[in-house]
Scaffold this active site. Sequence first.
Site, PDB file in Angstrom:
ATOM      1  N   LYS A 116       0.825  -1.214   0.000  1.00 23.93           N
ATOM      2  CA  LYS A 116       0.000   0.000   0.000  1.00 23.93           C
ATOM      3  C   LYS A 116       0.861   1.267   0.000  1.00 23.93           C
ATOM      4  CE  LYS A 116      -3.795  -1.937   2.771  1.00 23.93           C
ATOM      5  NZ  LYS A 116      -4.744  -2.478   1.819  1.00 23.93           N
ATOM      6  N   GLU A 200      -2.820   7.271   7.933  1.00 25.15           N
ATOM      7  CA  GLU A 200      -3.718   8.033   7.069  1.00 25.15           C
ATOM      8  C   GLU A 200      -4.675   8.839   7.913  1.00 25.15           C
ATOM      9  OE1 GLU A 200      -6.067   5.584   4.479  1.00 25.15           O
ATOM     10  OE2 GLU A 200      -4.348   5.190   3.171  1.00 25.15           O
ATOM     11  N   HIS A 235     -14.323  -3.641   8.454  1.00 28.20           N
ATOM     12  CA  HIS A 235     -13.638  -3.293   7.207  1.00 28.20           C
ATOM     13  C   HIS A 235     -13.751  -4.378   6.146  1.00 28.20           C
ATOM     14  CE1 HIS A 235     -12.164   0.039   9.504  1.00 28.20           C
ATOM     15  NE2 HIS A 235     -11.501  -0.740  10.315  1.00 28.20           N
ATOM     16  N   ARG A 292      -6.788  -7.946  -9.403  1.00 28.74           N
ATOM     17  CA  ARG A 292      -7.476  -9.217  -9.660  1.00 28.74           C
ATOM     18  C   ARG A 292      -8.941  -8.917  -9.896  1.00 28.74           C
ATOM     19  NH1 ARG A 292     -10.330  -9.162  -4.808  1.00 28.74           N
ATOM     20  NH2 ARG A 292      -9.127  -8.443  -3.028  1.00 28.74           N
TER      21      ARG A 292
HETATM   22  P1  ADP Z   1      -7.818  -3.788   2.695  1.00 34.89           P
HETATM   23  O1  ADP Z   1      -6.559  -4.136   1.977  1.00 34.89           O
HETATM   24  O2  ADP Z   1      -7.894  -4.453   3.993  1.00 34.89           O
HETATM   25  O3  ADP Z   1      -9.000  -3.933   1.805  1.00 34.89           O
HETATM   26  P2  ADP Z   1      -8.205  -0.892   2.465  1.00 34.89           P
HETATM   27  O4  ADP Z   1      -7.110   0.109   2.489  1.00 34.89           O
HETATM   28  O5  ADP Z   1      -8.828  -1.168   1.158  1.00 34.89           O
HETATM   29  O6  ADP Z   1      -7.639  -2.236   3.077  1.00 34.89           O
HETATM   30  O7  ADP Z   1      -9.311  -0.462   3.531  1.00 34.89           O
HETATM   31  C1  ADP Z   1     -10.368  -1.322   3.896  1.00 34.89           C
HETATM   32  C2  ADP Z   1     -11.537  -0.525   4.459  1.00 34.89           C
HETATM   33  O8  ADP Z   1     -11.121   0.284   5.579  1.00 34.89           O
HETATM   34  C3  ADP Z   1     -12.143   0.484   3.507  1.00 34.89           C
HETATM   35  O9  ADP Z   1     -13.096  -0.106   2.651  1.00 34.89           O
HETATM   36  C4  ADP Z   1     -12.771   1.487   4.467  1.00 34.89           C
HETATM   37  O10 ADP Z   1     -13.971   0.992   4.997  1.00 34.89           O
HETATM   38  C5  ADP Z   1     -11.781   1.546   5.596  1.00 34.89           C
HETATM   39  N1  ADP Z   1     -10.788   2.632   5.412  1.00 34.89           N
HETATM   40  C6  ADP Z   1      -9.627   2.543   4.752  1.00 34.89           C
HETATM   41  N2  ADP Z   1      -8.965   3.710   4.770  1.00 34.89           N
HETATM   42  C7  ADP Z   1      -9.717   4.581   5.462  1.00 34.89           C
HETATM   43  C8  ADP Z   1      -9.566   5.960   5.851  1.00 34.89           C
HETATM   44  N3  ADP Z   1      -8.484   6.662   5.532  1.00 34.89           N
HETATM   45  N4  ADP Z   1     -10.560   6.542   6.567  1.00 34.89           N
HETATM   46  C9  ADP Z   1     -11.649   5.819   6.924  1.00 34.89           C
HETATM   47  N5  ADP Z   1     -11.843   4.525   6.606  1.00 34.89           N
HETATM   48  C10 ADP Z   1     -10.892   3.901   5.877  1.00 34.89           C
HETATM   49  P1  ADP Z   2     -12.483  -8.081  -1.399  1.00 37.39           P
HETATM   50  O1  ADP Z   2     -12.117  -6.624  -1.246  1.00 37.39           O
HETATM   51  O2  ADP Z   2     -12.788  -8.420  -2.826  1.00 37.39           O
HETATM   52  O3  ADP Z   2     -13.495  -8.582  -0.435  1.00 37.39           O
HETATM   53  P2  ADP Z   2     -10.425  -9.661   0.087  1.00 37.39           P
HETATM   54  O4  ADP Z   2      -8.959  -9.385  -0.012  1.00 37.39           O
HETATM   55  O5  ADP Z   2     -11.078  -9.430   1.400  1.00 37.39           O
HETATM   56  O6  ADP Z   2     -11.119  -8.823  -1.099  1.00 37.39           O
HETATM   57  O7  ADP Z   2     -10.638 -11.149  -0.300  1.00 37.39           O
HETATM   58  C1  ADP Z   2     -11.280 -11.550  -1.447  1.00 37.39           C
HETATM   59  C2  ADP Z   2     -11.860 -12.916  -1.263  1.00 37.39           C
HETATM   60  O8  ADP Z   2     -10.863 -13.881  -1.461  1.00 37.39           O
HETATM   61  C3  ADP Z   2     -12.444 -13.196   0.100  1.00 37.39           C
HETATM   62  O9  ADP Z   2     -13.763 -12.835   0.268  1.00 37.39           O
HETATM   63  C4  ADP Z   2     -12.307 -14.697   0.145  1.00 37.39           C
HETATM   64  O10 ADP Z   2     -13.409 -15.309  -0.491  1.00 37.39           O
HETATM   65  C5  ADP Z   2     -11.079 -14.959  -0.641  1.00 37.39           C
HETATM   66  N1  ADP Z   2      -9.928 -15.130   0.180  1.00 37.39           N
HETATM   67  C6  ADP Z   2      -9.046 -14.178   0.519  1.00 37.39           C
HETATM   68  N2  ADP Z   2      -8.048 -14.684   1.233  1.00 37.39           N
HETATM   69  C7  ADP Z   2      -8.314 -15.979   1.390  1.00 37.39           C
HETATM   70  C8  ADP Z   2      -7.646 -17.051   2.054  1.00 37.39           C
HETATM   71  N3  ADP Z   2      -6.520 -16.880   2.722  1.00 37.39           N
HETATM   72  N4  ADP Z   2      -8.207 -18.259   1.995  1.00 37.39           N
HETATM   73  C9  ADP Z   2      -9.346 -18.448   1.331  1.00 37.39           C
HETATM   74  N5  ADP Z   2     -10.014 -17.480   0.680  1.00 37.39           N
HETATM   75  C10 ADP Z   2      -9.510 -16.273   0.707  1.00 37.39           C
HETATM   76 MG    MG Z   3      -9.429  -2.912   0.130  1.00 44.01          MG
END
Ligand code: ADP
Ligand code: ADP
Ligand code: MG
Length: 668
Positions: A116, A200, A235, A292
Site C-alpha cells: 500500500k 492516514e 472493514h 485481480r
Molecule cells: P484492505 O486491503 O484491507 O482492503 P483498504 O485500504 O482497502 O484495506 O481499507 C479497507 C476498508 O477500511 C475500507 O473499505 C474502508 O472501509 C476503511 N478505510 C480505509 N482507509 C480509510 C480511511 N483513511 N478513513 C476511513 N476509513 C478507511
Molecule cells: P475483497 O475486497 O474483494 O473482499 P479480500 O482481499 O477481502 O477482497 O478477499 C477476497 C476474497 O478472497 C475473500 O472474500 C475470500 O473469499 C477470498 N480469500 C481471501 N483470502 C483468502 C484465504 N486466505 N483463503 C481463502 N479465501 C480467501
Molecule cells: Mg481494500
Amino acid sequence: MFGKILIANRGEIACRVIRTARRLGVRTVAVYSAADAQARHVRLADEAAAIGPPPARESYLVARRVIDAALATGAEAIHPGYGFLSENEEFAAACAAAGIVFIGPPAAAIRAMGNKSAAKALMEAAPVPLVPGYHGSEQDAAFLQREADRIGYPVLLKPSAGGGGKGMRIVDASTGFAAALASCKREALSSFGDERVLVEKYITRPRHIEIQIFADTHGNAVHLFERDCSVQRRHQKVLEEAPAPGMTVERRREMGAAAVAAARAVGYVGAGTVEFIADQDGRFYFMEMNTRLQVEHPVTEMITGQDLVEWQLRVAAGEALPLAQERLAIHGHALEARIYAEDPSRGFLPSTGRLVHLALPGESAHVRIDSGVEEGDEITPWYDPMIAKLIVWDETRPRALARMREALAACRIVGVTSNVEFLGRVVTSASFASADLDTGLIEREGEALFPPSRALPAAALYAATAALLAHQAARSARRAASEDDRNSPWAATDAFRLNAVAQRRIVFRAGESEHVVTLDQAEGGTRMSADGAPRAEVGVIGDATGAFVLAIDGLRQAMRVVVQDERHHVFMADGVHVLTHVDPLAAVAEGHGVEAGFAAPMPGKVIAWLAEPGSDVAKGTPLIILEAMKMEHTITAPAAGRVVRFRFGVGEQVSEGAELVEFVVAKP
Ligand code: ADP
Ligand code: ADP
Ligand code: MG
C-alpha cells in the site's frame, strides 16, 4: 481463445469461472485439496487434480503444485480467482517461466500495487488524489507519532503489506497512538510477515467507492464504472451495489479517469479495481488497487451486460478489449449480498457443518446466484465460509432493493448458522433503504440489526408441532411397512384417533426459554394452545414434513419446517425460528452444576485470555480470543459459572473441536 484452462481456486469463484469457460467452449481443470474432493467446483469442471491436504498453505497456496497440475493436464492458462495466489507476483512470474499464461496482470504490476505504501508513492506521481497521510519508509515510533499529530486525529494505521481489513487501528488522540501502533505492528507481522505501517487521515463517515478497470496488451484501458461497497463490518464488505447512489456524471468521469491513470501508471493488463474512499461531500482519495477480479464483480456485470471473466480470458489470450469506453453504458441497478455461514449475533463467528437443507431463489433475468455449494455439501473450517452470493438487478434502486428482500426471504439454510436474516435486516434498515451510506452503517443501525430477540409467534410453535407429528407418523408408517404388519397396534402413532379426544403436551426450547404446546385431537379437528394461551383451531393443508399452509382459526399462512434431529427450523413470513423438541425422557438426564467444555469452532490460535482462571463469570462474559479464518473471534461464557482453567496458552495452536476452557456451570 484457449483450449483448456486451470482454475487455481475453489468454491464460488471457481464455479463462476467454469460457467463462462463452458459457454466459450474452453475446457476446465479444477484443483482441489483433500477437504474438497467432493466439492462442487470439482464436480463441475471437465478435469480435476488433487494438490494436497486441507490447509491452504499446503495446497491452494502452493504455487508449484498448481503449476505442475497445469503442466500435467495440458492447461495453457491459469485463472487465479481471488484470494489465494491471485495477487502473488512470484506465482505470476512462475507461470510465465513454465510457459503458462497467468490470467491477470504482469508480475511487475502486482508488485507495484502489492504494497500500500509503495502504491501510494506511485499514485502521488500519476497523479491520483491520496488521503492525507504518511506512507514513507521511516518507521520510528516517535516519528510516526509526530506525523499523526501533524495529520490530525483521528488517524488510521494500516499495515503497508495488508489486506482483508487486518491489523488496521483507528487512533482518536495522540495519547492512544503508541499502544495502537504496537498492536498494528504486531498483527501486521503475524499476518503479513512485514511490520511496516502507514498512517492516514481517518475519514469520518466515509464511503467506499471503487472503479472497475480493464486494460489489454494493445494499449487500451477503460473503466466499467463504480461499485459502492460501503456496507462493511470490520472493514470487510457485506453488501455491494452499482451504480453508487448519488454519483454524478461529472464525478464518475473524474473517478474513472483517475482509476485509468492509476492502471496506466503501472502498465496494467486485465481486470483490476481501484479502491477510493470518498467523504460525504464526494471528495475521493485513492486507497489501494486490487490486481485481480473482485468478489463483487457481478454487480458490474449486471449493469453493463458484460461478462468480466470472458473479458479476462480474451485479454489473456492476446485479444483487444471487447468494447471501447464510449460503447460502455450503465443500465439499471444491481445489488449483491454475501451469504456466509456465520453467526452475526456472536461477532460473525464462522459456522461449519453440513448444509442439511439449502434452498436459494431460482435464477432469472433479475436474480443471479453464484455459489460453490449445494445441499448436502459441507462448510469446512478450512476456507472462507461463503455459501453464495445473491445478486439482483432491476431498472431502479428501489425496485432492485425489493427484489433483494424477496430473494433473501426465499433463502432457507439449515445445518449451519447463516447471516441471511441479518442481511434482510440490513437491506430493510432506514439507512440502507434511503441510500444514506457510509462504512459505519452497520454500527449505526446496530439496534435494528441486532434485535435483542424476537417474540416467538404461536404459529411457529403450531407449525413445529404439526411437523413433529407428521414426521413421527411418517416414521411409524415406514416402520410398519418394513415389518409388513400394517395392522400392528404399535404402528399407530395417532393413538389419539382411537379415543374420542386425546391430549398431548409437547415441549420446545427456543434459545433459553421453554414453550409448551398442548394439543387436543378429536374427530372434528385439532386444537392447540401455546404457553397457556386460548385454544385455537389448527389445520394443516399439505404435508407438514415439507412446505404447507397452516390455518389458525381459519387464518392461513405459508410455512415450511425443516427438521434436523430434534431441531425444527420453522421458515415463515417473519423469518426463521429454531425450536428444539425437548424429549421428556432425555430431559430427565440433564442436570445442573455439571462440567461444560466448549470446543474450538474451527482450527485457530489462542490470542488472549480475557478472564481470570478460578473466577466466577456471568453468562456472555468474553473468555478467550481465538484467531481463525482471517479474523479474531471472541468466545463467551455459555452460562453463568466458574472458569476453572484454560486448556491452551496464549499463542498456542488449537485444532477444531479442542476443549478450550474447563468451565463449571453455576447452580441456579
Ligand atoms: P484492505 O486491503 O484491507 O482492503 P483498504 O485500504 O482497502 O484495506 O481499507 C479497507 C476498508 O477500511 C475500507 O473499505 C474502508 O472501509 C476503511 N478505510 C480505509 N482507509 C480509510 C480511511 N483513511 N478513513 C476511513 N476509513 C478507511
Ligand atoms: P475483497 O475486497 O474483494 O473482499 P479480500 O482481499 O477481502 O477482497 O478477499 C477476497 C476474497 O478472497 C475473500 O472474500 C475470500 O473469499 C477470498 N480469500 C481471501 N483470502 C483468502 C484465504 N486466505 N483463503 C481463502 N479465501 C480467501
Ligand atoms: Mg481494500
